[in-house]
Structure formats: C-alpha cells, structure tokens
Design a protein around this motif. Sequence first.
Motif, PDB file in Angstrom:
ATOM      1  N   GLN A  75      56.739 -32.359-103.627  1.00 38.35           N
ATOM      2  CA  GLN A  75      57.609 -33.223-102.697  1.00 38.35           C
ATOM      3  C   GLN A  75      57.606 -32.790-101.386  1.00 38.35           C
ATOM      4  O   GLN A  75      57.871 -33.439-100.377  1.00 38.35           O
ATOM      5  CB  GLN A  75      59.246 -33.201-103.451  1.00 38.35           C
ATOM      6  N   GLY A 128      53.641 -26.027 -96.347  1.00 44.13           N
ATOM      7  CA  GLY A 128      55.211 -26.157 -97.022  1.00 44.13           C
ATOM      8  C   GLY A 128      56.175 -25.125 -96.372  1.00 44.13           C
ATOM      9  O   GLY A 128      55.648 -23.736 -95.940  1.00 44.13           O
ATOM     10  N   GLY A 129      57.263 -25.289 -96.490  1.00 39.55           N
ATOM     11  CA  GLY A 129      58.614 -24.866 -95.828  1.00 39.55           C
ATOM     12  C   GLY A 129      58.888 -23.428 -96.806  1.00 39.55           C
ATOM     13  O   GLY A 129      59.194 -22.218 -96.050  1.00 39.55           O
ATOM     14  N   SER A 135      56.778 -21.385 -98.788  1.00 36.33           N
ATOM     15  CA  SER A 135      56.126 -20.200 -98.240  1.00 36.33           C
ATOM     16  C   SER A 135      56.061 -19.742 -97.142  1.00 36.33           C
ATOM     17  O   SER A 135      56.154 -18.706 -96.745  1.00 36.33           O
ATOM     18  CB  SER A 135      54.464 -20.631 -98.696  1.00 36.33           C
ATOM     19  N   PRO A 160      58.049 -17.947-102.484  1.00 32.04           N
ATOM     20  CA  PRO A 160      56.868 -18.666-101.850  1.00 32.04           C
ATOM     21  C   PRO A 160      56.189 -19.575-102.788  1.00 32.04           C
ATOM     22  O   PRO A 160      54.991 -20.226-102.581  1.00 32.04           O
ATOM     23  CB  PRO A 160      56.065 -17.920-101.102  1.00 32.04           C
ATOM     24  N   CYS A 161      56.272 -19.957-104.131  1.00 29.27           N
ATOM     25  CA  CYS A 161      55.644 -20.592-104.992  1.00 29.27           C
ATOM     26  C   CYS A 161      54.308 -19.791-105.229  1.00 29.27           C
ATOM     27  O   CYS A 161      53.148 -20.844-105.339  1.00 29.27           O
ATOM     28  CB  CYS A 161      55.441 -21.894-104.677  1.00 29.27           C
ATOM     29  N   CYS A 218      51.532 -21.181-100.255  1.00 29.84           N
ATOM     30  CA  CYS A 218      51.798 -21.476-101.584  1.00 29.84           C
ATOM     31  C   CYS A 218      50.453 -22.005-102.593  1.00 29.84           C
ATOM     32  O   CYS A 218      49.373 -22.231-101.740  1.00 29.84           O
ATOM     33  CB  CYS A 218      52.886 -22.272-101.660  1.00 29.84           C
ATOM     34  N   ARG A 261      47.453 -26.901 -98.871  1.00 33.56           N
ATOM     35  CA  ARG A 261      47.003 -28.271 -98.253  1.00 33.56           C
ATOM     36  C   ARG A 261      45.935 -28.088 -96.979  1.00 33.56           C
ATOM     37  O   ARG A 261      47.048 -27.841 -95.896  1.00 33.56           O
ATOM     38  CB  ARG A 261      48.127 -29.198 -98.087  1.00 33.56           C
TER      39      ARG A 261
HETATM   40  S1  SF4 Z   1      54.611 -25.458-103.679  1.00 35.76           S
HETATM   41 FE1  SF4 Z   1      56.459 -24.757-103.282  1.00 35.76          FE
HETATM   42  S2  SF4 Z   1      56.409 -23.690-101.184  1.00 35.76           S
HETATM   43 FE2  SF4 Z   1      54.347 -25.236-101.608  1.00 35.76          FE
HETATM   44  S3  SF4 Z   1      54.871 -27.086-100.728  1.00 35.76           S
HETATM   45 FE3  SF4 Z   1      55.748 -26.992-102.672  1.00 35.76          FE
HETATM   46  S4  SF4 Z   1      57.807 -26.501-102.606  1.00 35.76           S
HETATM   47 FE4  SF4 Z   1      57.119 -25.754-100.678  1.00 35.76          FE
END
Ligand code: SF4
Length: 298
Positions: free
Chosen positions: A68, A149-150, A152, A185-186, A274, A278
Amino acid sequence: MTETFDNNLIEDTTVKLLKFAATQLPNDVSEALKKMYEAETKPTSKAALKTIVENFGIAEETSTPMCQDTGIHIYYVNIGENFPKVVGIEETLRKASARATKEVPMRPNAVNPIVGGNSGDNTGRHIPFINYDFIPGADYLEITAFPKGGGSENMCALAMLKPGQGIKGIKKFVIDSIMNAGGQPCPPVIVGVGIGGGADIALKLGKKQLMRPLGQRHSDPKIAQLEEDLLKAINMTGFGSMGLGGDVSTALDVKIEYAHRHPASLPVGVTIQCWAARRATCRIYPDKRVEFLTHKEA
Ligand code: SF4
C-alpha cells in the motif's frame, strides 16, 4: 540550433519504470526471497515469507502495487556524455511521477513538512528527488525509478564516529542500527552503508548501494569481506522476516561504498530497504531504442 531529445519518450518510459517498480520486484530480489523462504527454519518467519512470496506473485500477475505504501519518488539519472542534448528533464520526470500516480495507481505520498497537506500527485518541493551523474564515454541515458517506502526509510541512521573507532566502530554502528530497527523496516531488508566523505555523502553513498543487484560484491576484496561479515552478523540478530524471529531472514544483503574522509571525521550512513525493493532501470539510446535492465516488457 542543436536538436534536443524527445521528452515524451523519456516521460512515457519513466511511467513504465514506475509501474514496473510498484508492481514487479526485480528478478534478483524475487529469486532471493524465494530461496530465503526455502532456507528459513523458524515457522513464523517462514510463514511471513510465504505470504510475501505469494503477495508479490499476485501483484505481478494483476499489475497492482505489491504494498500500500508505494514510496516517495526518487530517481537516479545517469547521463552519458555522448547522449544527445536533453532539456527540461526535471519537469519531464515530475510529469511522469504525477501520471504514474493516477495510471498505476500509486499512493500520493508527497506531504508538505511545514504546513501539512498532501500534493496528491507525488510531486512537491524537491520531490521527486533526482540524483544526477555523468557517465564518461557512454551514449545512453540511464534512469532508475526508486519509489522508497517510508517504514524502512524511518530506520536509516547516521553516525559521526571518531576516526579512532575504525572498522570495529563501523561494524558496531551498523549492527546497533539494525538492532534498533527490529521489525519496523519490514524485513528481510537490504542494507546500504556509506562510509566517509561527510554526513550527506555517507548517506547518499549508502542509499545508492541499494541500486546494486543482490549478491554482487564490492570490487575491493576488503569491502567485499566487510559486506559478507555484516550480512552474517545481521542475520545472527534473529529478527527474521517481519521481525517474527528467523535464522536467515533478517537481511537479503549488505552493500557498502566508501569515500575518503576528513582526518577528523568518520561518518557512517546506514540506509535500509524493505523487502519491497522497488527499483526499475532502463537505458534510452540516441536512436530512441529503450532497454529495460531490471524488468521485461510483456
Ligand atoms: S513493505 Fe513496509 S517499509 Fe516497505 S513500503 Fe511496504 S509498508 Fe513501507
């Protein structure tokens, strides 16, 4: 007047890059995650990895974003010194970000940090953020779309170590940063470390390492060894996939780059990516041929 290159081609190609980045992991990352799933022995982390693998498979099949959070838009633009003249590339990339926000679609993530408010199209002051480099002797324009991503990003860290702390201090700071990050950070994460230069240079070098393919080692054997050692040590922390406790799934890789430092400073920048890594890269040639380096066009 010298003819300038076709900005429409650059814009259309960049929209494709953003779509690739949001919906399909680069092959090296998807393969590494599948191998990690096979190798993980702790059941909770293995289950999380199974979900991650299924999730990015569905995202690719259905051309929908794998997470998301579709990131804040960053580009790396490498301009070959023999590539034709390009005018207004910043505006072109801004248009591509705004178009991809609607067409992919991507979540609008550009918020004014002073007065609040979301711009609604992933553009704003200094966003997308564009890193430029010139490539001697090259005739191509290379663009990497890197919507970051925010979660990470929030766990990135900078230390201004004392030079006497040396390699031991560098290793400790990297591991401390990972310990502090935990599952936030996933993980599994990719860690980019920049050493030396200055505060901004260390972080910039670290982040740029996140563009390197997984498994690729630094050309300097000492740095390559440091990458291996840190990867092993990070996986020994046992955080595992999504922080659920795993023996091999905290990190996919560690990438390091360094710059010479001031005698009084030893900056270390730790950047964290993470599992939703991307990044999508293409090269555009003077004859308008486009080569995608990280993804295949259907
Ligand atoms: S996997 Fe986690 S850190 Fe990476 S973009 Fe998605 S929510 Fe953000």
